[in-house]
Design a protein around this motif. Sequence first.
Motif: not given
Length: 232
Positions: A8-20, A47-55
């Motif tokens: 969902t768009a919300a999941e993408v947005r949450a992943a972006a926030e996780a990267v930040k 952790n940053l690499a993992a968050a960026a990959e998910v996003y």
Amino acid sequence: MSDAAQPTAAEVRAAAEAVKTALDRHLAAVERRSGEDDPAVYEAFNNLAAAAEVYDELLYDRYDEVTPFEIPGGDDSLPPYAGPEEPHAISVLIRRDYAVSEPQRLLAQAERVEAAEYESAGLDDEAAATVPGALTILFGEFEPDEIATRHKEFGLTEGDSTLWVTAAEEAAEPGEWLEAPFEQLDPQHVVCRFDVSAVFDQDEDAESDDELDDDIVELDGDDDLEPLDADR
């Protein structure tokens, strides 16, 4: 990918926030760095690499779009840590490679040790006559860290080395893993890893050479250079 499986768009947005968040924590860890190999920086990087990959994956699945991020060594990097939050035991796995660059020096050093320490014990006085025998004597006499420090004295040349620290809920029973000491490694339990290799220096040298080549091209391409004024 089917519409039902799309994020969902919300999941993408949450992943972006996780990267930040991961980016802020990485910067904070770098700012508080206690040394060149600070494990906190290493953990924040992972952790940053993992968050960026998910996003990146969610962004592509939802919008068919990609990011410009590329994590160095991503194909060979460890997965995010998933071990115990408060480990009660750790294992330290070390590998150091050496080339036997001066066999005669190696044999001579082993002969000295053999003469001083082993003859009185009645051991085989020919053990130092072969490279395997000499290695057995030296590694039996000296700690691995001392050999690493004095490797040139023993006719050895350093190769790559790596050190891995893994976490566990509890310490292993005595003798439990001795028959196969490296078979039970769980990459998700690796707390930190430190690698040393000449290839890193080669990469830096190549970058420096490229920068130098760019400077040379710029100079060669300037047709309007004036001769130096001898009075200046």
